[in-house]
Scaffold this motif. Sequence first.
Motif, PDB file in Angstrom:
ATOM      1  N   VAL A  92       1.011  -1.218   0.036  1.00 49.87           N
ATOM      2  CA  VAL A  92      -0.035  -0.061   0.080  1.00 49.87           C
ATOM      3  C   VAL A  92       0.957   1.133   0.022  1.00 49.87           C
ATOM      4  O   VAL A  92       1.991   1.483   0.649  1.00 49.87           O
ATOM      5  N   LYS A  93       0.488   2.411  -0.789  1.00 55.26           N
ATOM      6  CA  LYS A  93       1.505   3.542  -0.917  1.00 55.26           C
ATOM      7  C   LYS A  93       0.597   4.574  -0.508  1.00 55.26           C
ATOM      8  O   LYS A  93      -0.715   4.774  -0.558  1.00 55.26           O
ATOM      9  N   LEU A  94       1.227   5.456   0.354  1.00 56.93           N
ATOM     10  CA  LEU A  94       0.661   6.729   0.888  1.00 56.93           C
ATOM     11  C   LEU A  94       1.126   7.813   0.268  1.00 56.93           C
ATOM     12  O   LEU A  94       2.085   8.345   0.689  1.00 56.93           O
ATOM     13  N   HIS A  95       0.652   8.525  -0.627  1.00 56.82           N
ATOM     14  CA  HIS A  95       1.040   9.520  -1.345  1.00 56.82           C
ATOM     15  C   HIS A  95       0.639  10.866  -0.839  1.00 56.82           C
ATOM     16  O   HIS A  95      -0.617  11.003  -0.376  1.00 56.82           O
ATOM     17  N   THR A  96       1.573  11.653  -0.309  1.00 62.76           N
ATOM     18  CA  THR A  96       1.438  12.808   0.503  1.00 62.76           C
ATOM     19  C   THR A  96       2.026  13.997   0.021  1.00 62.76           C
ATOM     20  O   THR A  96       2.933  14.022  -0.322  1.00 62.76           O
ATOM     21  N   LEU A  97       1.214  15.082  -0.033  1.00 62.78           N
ATOM     22  CA  LEU A  97       1.725  16.512  -0.084  1.00 62.78           C
ATOM     23  C   LEU A  97       1.822  17.304   0.940  1.00 62.78           C
ATOM     24  O   LEU A  97       0.696  17.542   1.689  1.00 62.78           O
ATOM     25  N   LEU A  98       2.946  17.749   1.428  1.00 64.31           N
ATOM     26  CA  LEU A  98       2.884  18.186   3.072  1.00 64.31           C
ATOM     27  C   LEU A  98       3.204  19.396   3.067  1.00 64.31           C
ATOM     28  O   LEU A  98       3.926  20.065   2.169  1.00 64.31           O
ATOM     29  N   ASP A  99       2.451  20.492   3.678  1.00 65.22           N
ATOM     30  CA  ASP A  99       2.707  21.818   3.714  1.00 65.22           C
ATOM     31  C   ASP A  99       3.737  21.852   4.721  1.00 65.22           C
ATOM     32  O   ASP A  99       3.619  21.802   5.828  1.00 65.22           O
ATOM     33  N   LEU A 100       4.837  22.372   4.280  1.00 70.08           N
ATOM     34  CA  LEU A 100       6.266  22.619   5.454  1.00 70.08           C
ATOM     35  C   LEU A 100       5.817  23.821   6.458  1.00 70.08           C
ATOM     36  O   LEU A 100       6.387  23.854   7.282  1.00 70.08           O
ATOM     37  N   ARG A 101       4.838  24.500   6.239  1.00 71.30           N
ATOM     38  CA  ARG A 101       4.586  25.536   7.219  1.00 71.30           C
ATOM     39  C   ARG A 101       3.998  24.988   8.525  1.00 71.30           C
ATOM     40  O   ARG A 101       3.793  25.668   9.387  1.00 71.30           O
ATOM     41  N   GLY A 102       3.565  23.775   8.249  1.00 74.74           N
ATOM     42  CA  GLY A 102       2.511  23.172   9.364  1.00 74.74           C
ATOM     43  C   GLY A 102       3.808  22.361  10.288  1.00 74.74           C
ATOM     44  O   GLY A 102       3.914  22.602  11.357  1.00 74.74           O
ATOM     45  N   PRO A 103       4.198  21.402   9.752  1.00 78.22           N
ATOM     46  CA  PRO A 103       3.985  20.704   8.725  1.00 78.22           C
ATOM     47  C   PRO A 103       2.818  19.699   8.735  1.00 78.22           C
ATOM     48  O   PRO A 103       2.643  18.803   9.652  1.00 78.22           O
ATOM     49  N   ILE A 104       1.647  19.893   7.939  1.00 71.17           N
ATOM     50  CA  ILE A 104       0.466  19.390   7.957  1.00 71.17           C
ATOM     51  C   ILE A 104       0.167  18.979   6.391  1.00 71.17           C
ATOM     52  O   ILE A 104       0.252  19.691   5.374  1.00 71.17           O
ATOM     53  N   PRO A 105      -0.251  17.512   6.169  1.00 76.36           N
ATOM     54  CA  PRO A 105      -0.602  17.090   4.846  1.00 76.36           C
ATOM     55  C   PRO A 105      -1.763  17.886   4.257  1.00 76.36           C
ATOM     56  O   PRO A 105      -2.889  18.144   4.966  1.00 76.36           O
ATOM     57  N   THR A 106      -1.727  18.113   3.138  1.00 77.61           N
ATOM     58  CA  THR A 106      -2.714  19.020   2.170  1.00 77.61           C
ATOM     59  C   THR A 106      -3.347  18.224   1.161  1.00 77.61           C
ATOM     60  O   THR A 106      -4.389  18.566   0.769  1.00 77.61           O
ATOM     61  N   PHE A 107      -2.891  17.035   1.057  1.00 81.69           N
ATOM     62  CA  PHE A 107      -3.327  16.179  -0.023  1.00 81.69           C
ATOM     63  C   PHE A 107      -2.967  14.802   0.227  1.00 81.69           C
ATOM     64  O   PHE A 107      -1.461  14.472   0.626  1.00 81.69           O
ATOM     65  N   ILE A 108      -3.491  13.598   0.463  1.00 83.98           N
ATOM     66  CA  ILE A 108      -3.158  12.270   0.613  1.00 83.98           C
ATOM     67  C   ILE A 108      -3.966  11.476  -0.183  1.00 83.98           C
ATOM     68  O   ILE A 108      -5.286  11.343  -0.373  1.00 83.98           O
ATOM     69  N   GLU A 109      -3.150  10.432  -0.902  1.00 81.91           N
ATOM     70  CA  GLU A 109      -3.898   9.593  -1.748  1.00 81.91           C
ATOM     71  C   GLU A 109      -3.619   8.033  -1.619  1.00 81.91           C
ATOM     72  O   GLU A 109      -2.221   8.060  -1.230  1.00 81.91           O
ATOM     73  N   VAL A 110      -4.338   7.074  -1.067  1.00 80.31           N
ATOM     74  CA  VAL A 110      -3.858   5.738  -0.674  1.00 80.31           C
ATOM     75  C   VAL A 110      -4.050   4.897  -1.789  1.00 80.31           C
ATOM     76  O   VAL A 110      -5.247   4.815  -2.600  1.00 80.31           O
TER      77      VAL A 110
END
Length: 255
Positions: free
Chosen positions: A17-35
């Motif tokens: 299983v892959k967890l594709h993540t776009l991380l906002d470095l100002r948080g750092p908080i994920p802003t996009f995730i696709e499994v």
Amino acid sequence: MPVGFPWARFRAHKAAVKLHTLLDLRGPIPTFIEVSDGKLHDVNILDTITPEPGSFYIVDRGYLDFARLHVFHRAGAFFVTRTKQGIQLRRRYSRSIDATTGLRSDHTVVLASADSHHNYPDPLRRIHFYDAEQDRHLSFLTNNFDLSALTICLLYKARWQVELFFKWIKQHLRIKAFCGYSENAVKIQIWTAVSVYVLVAIVKKRLALEASLHEILQVLSVTLFEQVPILQAFHDADSQEKSASISNQLNLWNL
């Protein structure tokens, strides 16, 4: 197909299983995730991301696809990635650099091969940097020509926050075994873990807490069912820690 996870295709006798993540470095908080299953190539995820004008997207070489990156460029977004061997580039212009910072070159280039130039017809910026600590040479590609070359290198270095995010998830949110085998069960467990991470990160930022995410998670796990304000819970935890430290010191000197 793998027994137990037939939907998570990867190899003949192995599921993934892959967890594709776009991380906002100002948080750092994920802003996009696709499994997804393990066979989906990383670069395909770029098709599902809507680029924001003025934003910087820091990606590794697995996402180096010039047609897809040109979509980001046309949308007014910037990207920073590393080059691959075999990519043909033609230099158009050279900028002066300060070699004492580790920079080796800062060039304006265009793609030389016909197919690549068709996919990305606009100029690119190639920056060569020598990392003395790791004793390695790094070459970066970006469509931003305004920031300094050293800033571009530091932006790519910030990509390490993504690795830290996954490390934190694995170490502290206990995804060591899945409670169910279906696609829905696996995704629920992953999304629950990510939601906990996001909530803890929001608490840390909004309350300006100095404690690490791991320390915050420990305090919350102890006081989860107590009707105590969050700030008071952390104050009580700090007081108990200091009392334990003083008690240990007194025991040491009373031997």
